[in-house]
Structures are given as structure tokens and as C-alpha cells.
Design a protein around this motif. Structure first.
Motif: not given
Lengths: 219, 446
Positions: A76-82, A191-199, B41-45, B110-114
Motif C-alpha cells: 500500500v505504502f509503495f503504491v501510494f507513493h508511486v 512538515t514531515k512531508l519534507g521526507h521527499m527530499m530528506l529521505f 521532524s520527518i519521522c512519519a509515525r 527497520y525504519c524507512p528513514f533509517g
């Protein structure tokens, strides 16, 4: 309504893109400056192969041990992001707008595919919302904002779908579609959506930390 | 306002005074780098980390034991409140940071963001330590390190005497066993856990015998011989840095080629991975290479410097405990397994294993935290006990002192009926002693 729509797809859109891009850039530059001073450990053990592997295994479905523990959620998580990335970028209607504005556009996907993906994104968002409520270990971490983010992320897809199929009031749906889309763009950098870059940076770090230094796979 | 209310307010202000907010804010600021900011700030919970944690698994999936909950409600709160917290909050943090996390780092895989949660918990411990909060057992060792340079307060004379005594005893079994002290330019400077000279001096004897048979050029230092680093777990970062510097400086002074770490997990993590940063070395490098016993012992057997008597290979089923800080955080899971394959005929791996193995429940300072934490240690160790039981093994090899103690306790608690052994013990028993090293009496008998 027409004036409002023109404003939203004109100045408001430019504003949203500017906030999105500049916001992300500022966040990145700020963090970079901070890291040069306080996160030497990030730079001391750089090995891009480990960074790449650490990222790659978390981009593909079930690429990590963690995702394999919750296979359905991971799918789900994969399809959602795609869907979240592909539909806005490759929707032919969006590309027509790009084309009109610059005479340039990306490849467009067939509308049927976009339609299916849109429905999938909405279904995934519902699943993620319910999962957040239903699973104790997720619920305990979640605040109102975490639920809002799911709703805001799904809103442009719901309104876009309704507008495309001319269900309910088309003009209203288009306005809502553009507003929610712009809201989403504006929120990403803050917001935490910044993970699209910070990931990519956090995954690189753990790739260096576990991989370069220890040979351990962080996936 | 009633008298009761007034009393309550007074009590609250008094406790408030105990908290040194300025100090907390300083530590928060010093650690407020790109990594911690990004992680918080990015932990997606998403909750994916929960199932990686043995505390969570051992306590019927209590959501309060998920790693994300633990950092969100400690360090996350501290940053959110900018350090303005009360004593009750800090006590709650202490309960989480020491009682519910062994900083085993499994969750970061085990964390997607490590997200490196262990690093954040270590920061919480540093903040608590700055307020005088830490488990008593760790506090006691901190005093010892400060006064004597080792966790058990052993004097240099006692240490050297113990080495001499062990060398003498061993030379009755193997000719020419010595424990060289402060030998300049040796290939390995062997550093140990103080419990070896204090309570298990035969561990020193075993190591000396193995080094003698392998023809190793080694030495033990008269200072900086304690490779453990409990201040690292107590949150006393300044002292933790001093402890590793004692060892590094001695290695440089003696001009040895490598620092060799005994079968101890956290000592390896301290010496090789966290040590340079604790000591304040900007490049993150140790002054001389740091090698763990698992690696060296494996090389001895692989290269034939130590030969295992086939008749003495272990026949009973054996399993291998991956210490977090040797395997996942030390990178030596394969070396450990390959070595065990030389020593035992029937090897049965635990599931999960290698870098994914669960902590035994005794790491991160838990064992030295003492009796008041034992009940928790036993409860959270259930996962490890079940892993061991499932292998059907009769012997558990544990190349780490903390694992060794914890497994010993779990063995009794869960009636596992296993024997826990170190690699040194097995190798020193099973190795073939060349004729020229056999004691003279034996020659006469033959």
C-alpha cells in the motif's frame, strides 16, 4: 468562479511552486550548514555504494526486512507513493498546462492509467488512515496533524477524480483541486512531508553508519 | 487557595528548582545538528520500528515500548519544550532511556528513514546525567573510572600481580606462557574487561595460552587496559572520552600496531566506533587500528596458527549469540560463525540472526545497572530465551561479557538447561599444544 480559477492557476500556482522549491532549498542549505559543524560523522564515512543500496532497498517493494514483516502495508505504502508522484507529473491534463505555459512538457500517461492510479491513491490513503487508527503502536504516535496530512495528501486526488468525471459541481471541484494541490506543495517543505527530499539524506547516513563502518545492511 | 494547594505548589516549585534548565538547554543546543533535527521532524509515525524492538515483543506488543514512542516522548519532548521540563518528566525519561532501551540499534535497520534512535536515546542519557540522574550501578562505576581508570577500581599493582600469577599458573600447562606488560612495539595491545582480572582471572590465562600457542607478539598495558566504557552508557560523555583516550594514548605511547579487544561487545563499540567521537577526534579515526577477539581468534584458526584437536570438537548442539556490538554494530557476524564451525560439529543458528539478531537484554549498561533492574532484564530477555530454546542447542557461545551474564541469568530464569561458553574457553581447551610447548613433566611421563 472563473476569475478565482485564473488566479489559482496563475499567480497562486507560481507562489506555491516558489514556496515549495525555495522552501526545500532553504531547508536543505540550512541543514547542510548545520551538518558541517555538528554532524562530522556524516562526512567521515562516506561511501556512495552503501548510500545507494540503503536508498534502493527502501524504494522497491519488499526490499527491506522491515517491509517484509508487514507485506500488505508495504505494498500500500509503495503504491501510494508511486501514485502520489506519478499522477501529478505525468497526467496529460497537467502536461497540457505545462505545454501551454512553456511549450515544454513531460511524457504523459494514458488517462485510464492515471484514473486507476488516482483511485488506488485514494484507497491507499483510506487504508493508511484506518491503519493509523486501528494499530495501537501507530495510534499512540499519531496526533491530529498526522491524520490531517493523510487527508491533505489525498484531497487533490479526490477532487481531481470528481472533476475529471464531472461528478458534482465541476467548477467547484476544479477550484478545490487546485487549492488542495497548492496547499500540499506549500506544506511539503515545512512538515514531515519534507521526507521527499530528506529521505535520501537520512538513508545515506544510516547506509554509511551501518554499511561503510560495519558492513551491516540497514534494510 | 487552600493550604493543600499551596503545599502542592510549593513542592512543585522546589522540585522545579532541582532541574538545571540551563544545562539541559546547552546539551540540547550542542546536539541540535542536521541529523537529530531531521530525524525528529520527518519521522512519519508509521510504527514499523515497533516490531524490531525486543522490549516491545517481550511485553505483549505494548505500544509504549515502540522505539518511536520512546524517542518522541523523551528527546522529542525535550526539544519541543526547549528544555523547560520538570523533575517528574526527567524521571520518566530515565525510565525509558535506561529501562526500556539497550541502544542495540536494531530499530534503525527497520525504519524507512533509517532514523538512528539509539543515538537519540544516548543523548537523552547525557541530558539526564547532567542533572545527576543515572542508574546507581552505573554511577558507581563512573566514580571508579574517574579515580582509577577502570570500572571496578582495581589498582595497577593488583592488575599486574594478577597477570603475573596467571602467567605462572598457565606455564604449568604450556611452556613459556608469559603475560608481557608494556612491551613496546608489540603487534597487539590486549585490553580487557576488569571483571577478568577481578573475578575470572582464568580468562587472562586462557588468552595468554592461546597467544603463546599462536606465537603472537602481544602485550598488556599497565594503564588503559580496561576497554569497557560504562560512562558511555551512563551519559557521561566527557568521562567516556577520557576512558578511550587512556587506551588510545597508551597504545600510541607503546607504539603498538593494534589495540585488541577482549570478548566484550560494548568495548568494541566504544573503542572503534564511538570512541574517536567521544575523544573529540574530528576525523572519526582511531589512532591505531582496533581489532576484536572474534576476528583475531578466527584468523588464528583459519590460518592454522591454532589447530583444533578434532577429537575435542564440541559434539553437542551449539548456537551462537550475536552480541549487538560485535555483530550488528561490529560487523563480525560471519567471522563468529566461521570460527564456531571449526569448534563445533552441530551448529544451529538462532532466528533472526547475524546483524538482525535480537539483543540479549543485558546490553546498553543493563547488566551493571544492578539488581533493581534485574526483573526487567529477565522479562525483556524472554525473546532471547525463546530464540535459544527454539534451536535445541545445549551450548550457547557468547563472545561478550554482558551477553554471557545475561544468558546465564536467562538460563536459570527460563530453565533453558544450556551451558554458556566464551570462545577463549573453548579454544584454549580444544587447541593442539605443539610438543615444544608441552610442559617438561609431560615429556618425562611420555
Amino acid at each position: 468562479m472563473n476569475n478565482l480559477y485564473n488566479f489559482l492557476t496563475g499567480p497562486a500556482l507560481w507562489f506555491s511552486f516558489a514556496v515549495f522549491l525555495v522552501g526545500l532549498l532553504v531547508r536543505l542549505v540550512f541543514l547542510f550548514g548545520l551538518s558541517r559543524e555538528r554532524d562530522r560523522v556524516f562526512y567521515n564515512h562516506i561511501d556512495w555504494r552503501w548510500a545507494f543500496r540503503s536508498i534502493w532497498h527502501w524504494l522497491i517493494p519488499w526490499g527491506s526486512a522491515s517491509m517484509r514483516l508487514q507485506p500488505f502495508f508495504s505494498l500500500v505504502f509503495f503504491v501510494f507513493h508511486v501514485g502520489l508522484l506519478a499522477v501529478p507529473l505525468f497526467l496529460s491534463a497537467h502536461n497540457m498546462l505545462w505545454d501551454e505555459a512553456f511549450g515544454l512538457s513531460l511524457w504523459s500517461m494514458p488517462d485510464v492509467i492515471a484514473d486507476i492510479l488516482t483511485v488506488l491513491v485514494i484507497l491507499c490513503a483510506i487504508f493508511l488512515f484506518v491503519r493509523r487508527l486501528a494499530r495501537a503502536e501507530v495510534r499512540i504516535l499519531s496526533g491530529i496533524w498526522d491524520y490531517c496530512i493523510i487527508l491533505i495528501s489525498a484531497a487533490p486526488f479526490v477532487t481531481g477524480f470528481l472533476a475529471y468525471h464531472q461528478l458534482l459541481d465541476y467548477d467547484l471541484m476544479m477550484v478545490l483541486h487546485v487549492i488542495t494541490g497548492e496547499l500540499l506543495l506549500i506544506l511539503i517543505p515545512f512538515t514531515k512531508l519534507g521526507h521527499m527530499m530528506l529521505f535520501f539524506f537520512t538513508r545515506s547516513f544510516i547506509g554509511f553508519e551501518m554499511g561503510t563502518r560495519r558492513g551491516a545492511r540497514s534494510w | 487557595m487552600s493550604t493543600n494547594e499551596q503545599a502542592a505548589v510549593k513542592a512543585a516549585t522546589e522540585t522545579e528548582n532541582k532541574v538545571n534548565t540551563k544545562k539541559i538547554r546547552e546539551i540540547l543546543d550542542a546536539n541540535n545538528g542536521a541529523r537529530i533535527r531531521t530525524w525528529l521532524s520527518i519521522c512519519a509515525r508509521c510504527g514499523l520500528c515497533a516490531e524490531s524492538c525486543f522490549f516491545y515483543l517481550a511485553h505483549n506488543k505494548d505500544p509504549k515500548l515502540s522505539p518511536a514512542y520512546k524517542f518522541k516522548n523523551t528527546l522529542g519532548e525535550l526539544y519541543r519544550r526547549k528544555g523547560y521540563v520538570d523533575w517528574t518528566f526527567l524521571k520518566k525519561c530515565a525510565d525509558i532511556a535506561w529501562g526500556e532501551c539497550t541502544t542495540c540499534k536494531r530499530c534503525s535497520m527497520y525504519c524507512p528513514f533509517g532514523i538512528d534512535i539509539a543515538t537519540m536515546i544516548a543523548t537523552v542519557r547525557a541530558i539526564l546525567f547532567s542533572q545527576g540522574i543515572a542508574p546507581e550501578g552505573l554511577m558507581r562505576t563512573v566514580v571508579n573510572y574517574r579515580e582509577t581508570g577502570n570500572q571496578m577500581g582495581m589498582s595497577s599493582e593488583d592488575f599486574i600481580e594478577t597477570c603475573e600469577w596467571m602467567a605462572e599458573e598457565s606455564s604449568e600447562e604450556i611452556r613459556g606462557v608469559t603475560i608481557p606488560i608494556d612491551k613496546k612495539g608489540a603487534k597487539y595491545m590486549y585490553t580487557v574487561n576488569p571483571r577478568e582480572p577481578m573475578f575470572y582471572p582464568q580468562d587472562l590465562a586462557m588468552a595468554a595460552k592461546i597467544f603463546t600457542v599462536a606465537g603472537e607478539d602481544w602485550t598488556m598495558p599497565s594503564t588503559g587496559w580496561d576497554c569497557t566504557n560504562l560512562p558511555m552508557f551512563a551519559g557521561d560523555k566527557a568521562l567516556a572520552g577520557q576512558v578511550v583516550r587512556n587506551m588510545y594514548d597508551k597504545a600510541v605511547e607503546l607504539g603498538v600496531k593494534n589495540i585488541l579487544i577482549t570478548e566484550c561487545g560494548h568495548a568494541f563499540r566504544s573503542a572503534l566506533f564511538e570512541g574517536p567521537y567521544l575523544a573529540g577526534y574530528q576525523d572519526g579515526k582511531t589512532p591505531v587500528p582496533v581489532i576484536h577477539s572474534v576476528q583475531l581468534l578466527y584468523e588464528y584458526v583459519r590460518d592454522g596458527r591454532i589447530k583444533i584437536d578434532p577429537a575435542k570438537r564440541i559434539k553437542e548442539p551449539v548456537t551462537y549469540q550475536d552480541p549487538c556490538n560485535v555483530s550488528r554494530n561490529g560487523g563480525l557476524w560471519e567471522e563468529g560463525r566461521k570460527l564456531v564451525a571449526y569448534l563445533a560439529e552441530d551448529f544451529r543458528d538462532m532466528t533472526p540472526n547475524r546483524e538482525h539478531n535480537h539483543c540479549c537484554g543485558g546490553g546498553g549498561g543493563f547488566i551493571p545497572m544492578g539488581p533493581e533492574y534485574k526483573a526487567r532484564r529477565m522479562a525483556s530477555g524472554r525473546i532471547k530465551a525463546e530464540q535459544i530454546k527454539a534451536t535445541g542447542a545445549k551450548i550457547v557461545i557468547a563472545p561478550c561479557h554482558n551477553c554471557f551474564d545475561q544468558l546465564g541469568d536467562l538460563n536459570k530464569e527460563y530453565k533453558l538447561g544450556v551451558k554458556i561458553l566464551s570462545l577463549k574457553e573453548i579454544i584454549s581447551e580444544a587447541m593442539i599444544v605443539p610438543d615444544n610447548l608441552k610442559p617438561e613433566e609431560a615429556d618425562e611421563e611420555a
